[in-house]
Scaffold this motif. Structure first.
Motif, PDB file in Angstrom:
ATOM      1  N   GLY A 245       0.770  -1.221   0.000  1.00 30.69           N
ATOM      2  CA  GLY A 245       0.000   0.000   0.000  1.00 30.69           C
ATOM      3  C   GLY A 245       0.806   1.278   0.000  1.00 30.69           C
TER       4      GLY A 245
ATOM      5  N   GLU B 208       0.189  -6.264  -6.012  1.00 29.99           N
ATOM      6  CA  GLU B 208      -0.438  -4.984  -6.348  1.00 29.99           C
ATOM      7  C   GLU B 208      -0.297  -4.681  -7.838  1.00 29.99           C
TER       8      GLU B 208
ATOM      9  N   GLN C 221      -7.281  -7.801   0.995  1.00 33.25           N
ATOM     10  CA  GLN C 221      -6.428  -6.746   1.552  1.00 33.25           C
ATOM     11  C   GLN C 221      -6.304  -5.547   0.617  1.00 33.25           C
ATOM     12  N   TYR C 222      -6.615  -5.750  -0.654  1.00 31.71           N
ATOM     13  CA  TYR C 222      -6.350  -4.740  -1.673  1.00 31.71           C
ATOM     14  C   TYR C 222      -7.365  -3.608  -1.634  1.00 31.71           C
ATOM     15  N   ARG C 223      -6.866  -2.398  -1.781  1.00 33.90           N
ATOM     16  CA  ARG C 223      -7.718  -1.230  -1.926  1.00 33.90           C
ATOM     17  C   ARG C 223      -7.244  -0.467  -3.153  1.00 33.90           C
TER      18      ARG C 223
ATOM     19  N   SER D 243      -7.103   2.497  -3.913  1.00 35.62           N
ATOM     20  CA  SER D 243      -6.369   3.736  -3.619  1.00 35.62           C
ATOM     21  C   SER D 243      -4.886   3.486  -3.426  1.00 35.62           C
ATOM     22  N   THR D 244      -4.502   2.221  -3.147  1.00 33.86           N
ATOM     23  CA  THR D 244      -3.079   1.947  -2.932  1.00 33.86           C
ATOM     24  C   THR D 244      -2.281   2.068  -4.209  1.00 33.86           C
TER      25      THR D 244
END
Length: 294
Positions: A158, A166, A282-284, A286-287
């Motif tokens: 993140g 990611e 866990q992923y967003r 915005s990261t």
């Protein structure tokens, strides 16, 4: 049990810190920068002084130089970070009776394709990263109270440069042109599952060398396609390629046999679908609101 965590700001270090706090264990976090305790483990004097000052019951070493190309360009630096500090950590463990948990790598196998290699399998050290990590294992295992875990991890950090997971999620969701390696096998496990299982092994009193990874051996291509499947997306711009295209030689048959660890744990380790599900949870988005670099 007072725990000193080295490399606390890295992808794995953050997951380990969360797991330690969840268990209510006293935690001291150390890293080269941006940590409550700042220490460069390549500095022998500083490392030994930290051990003397903190007097932990357990040292968890998540610190490593994992940039394979940089290790190749600067093998002395790779040695100072990935190998030499373990000699001092092992000496501390032997002298004090303190426990040492060292996180190693899976980058040792060039044959077998999807074979799951056990802890006795012959290794092939094809680059400086592998050589330095293997030496670190050897140093750590001179201590009777050392637990060395071979693994490969994936997860969401993140911040700063994107992790492989990611980068992959961004590529899938934006249907970017990507090369999917069909000849690079691994048993990568999500960092949360690794941290949880690692501390279960510590609590079970395990020592010596173990593989701690996903139960299933799969390719990087299968990992990417599983992300696309769980997201309900198509990969129209992806192409299949070979890990042999990369400039620095890499071991690529990295499957790990985790049955010994599972016997200690008393439960099964995650499969590919479980790993991807955990990573996606866990992923967003915005990261990744920044330039993506592979």
């Amino acid at each position: 049990m007072k725990t000193l965590l080295l490399g606390s700001t890295g992808l794995l270090g953050q997951a380990v810190a969360r797991e330690v706090r969840r268990r209510g264990v006293e935690l001291r976090e150390a890293a080269r920068r941006s940590a409550p305790i700042q220490v460069d483990i390549a500095d022998d004097v500083a490392l030994c002084a930290l051990l003397d000052a903190e007097q932990p019951d357990l040292v968890v070493n998540c610190a490593a130089l994992v940039d394979i190309d940089l290790c190749e360009r600067d093998p002395a630096l790779a040695w100072r970070i990935n190998a030499r500090p373990l000699a001092f950590l092992a000496a501390w463990s032997t002298a004090t009776g303190g426990r040492l948990l060292h996180v190693s790598t899976d980058q040792y196998f060039t044959e077998g394709h999807a074979t799951a290699h056990d802890e006795t399998a012959s290794v092939s050290l094809v680059n400086e990263y592998a050589r330095s990590k293997f030496a670190g294992e050897a140093f750590a295992l001179t201590a009777a109270n050392a637990l060395v875990l071979r693994t490969s991890i994936v997860g969401i950090r993140g911040w700063e440069q994107p992790t492989f997971a990611e980068w992959t999620i961004d590529a899938v969701e934006n249907d970017r042109p990507v090369t999917l390696f069909s000849d690079a096998w691994s048993s990568s496990i999500d960092v949360a599952a690794f941290a949880r299982a690692a501390f279960d092994m510590v609590e079970a009193g395990a020592s010596g060398l173990y593989n701690l990874a996903a139960h299933e051996v799969y390719t990087k291509e299968q990992f990417v396609r599983e992300i696309a499947r769980q997201r309900g997306l198509n990969l129209t711009a992806a192409k299949t390629g070979s890990v042999r295209m990369l400039s620095t030689p890499r071991a690529h048959c990295l499957g790990l046999d985790v049955r010994r660890a599972e016997a200690v744990l008393g439960y099964g380790l995650p499969h590919l679908a479980d790993v991807v599900t955990s990573v996606l949870q866990q992923y967003r988005p915005s990261t990744l609101q920044r330039e993506i670099v592979s």
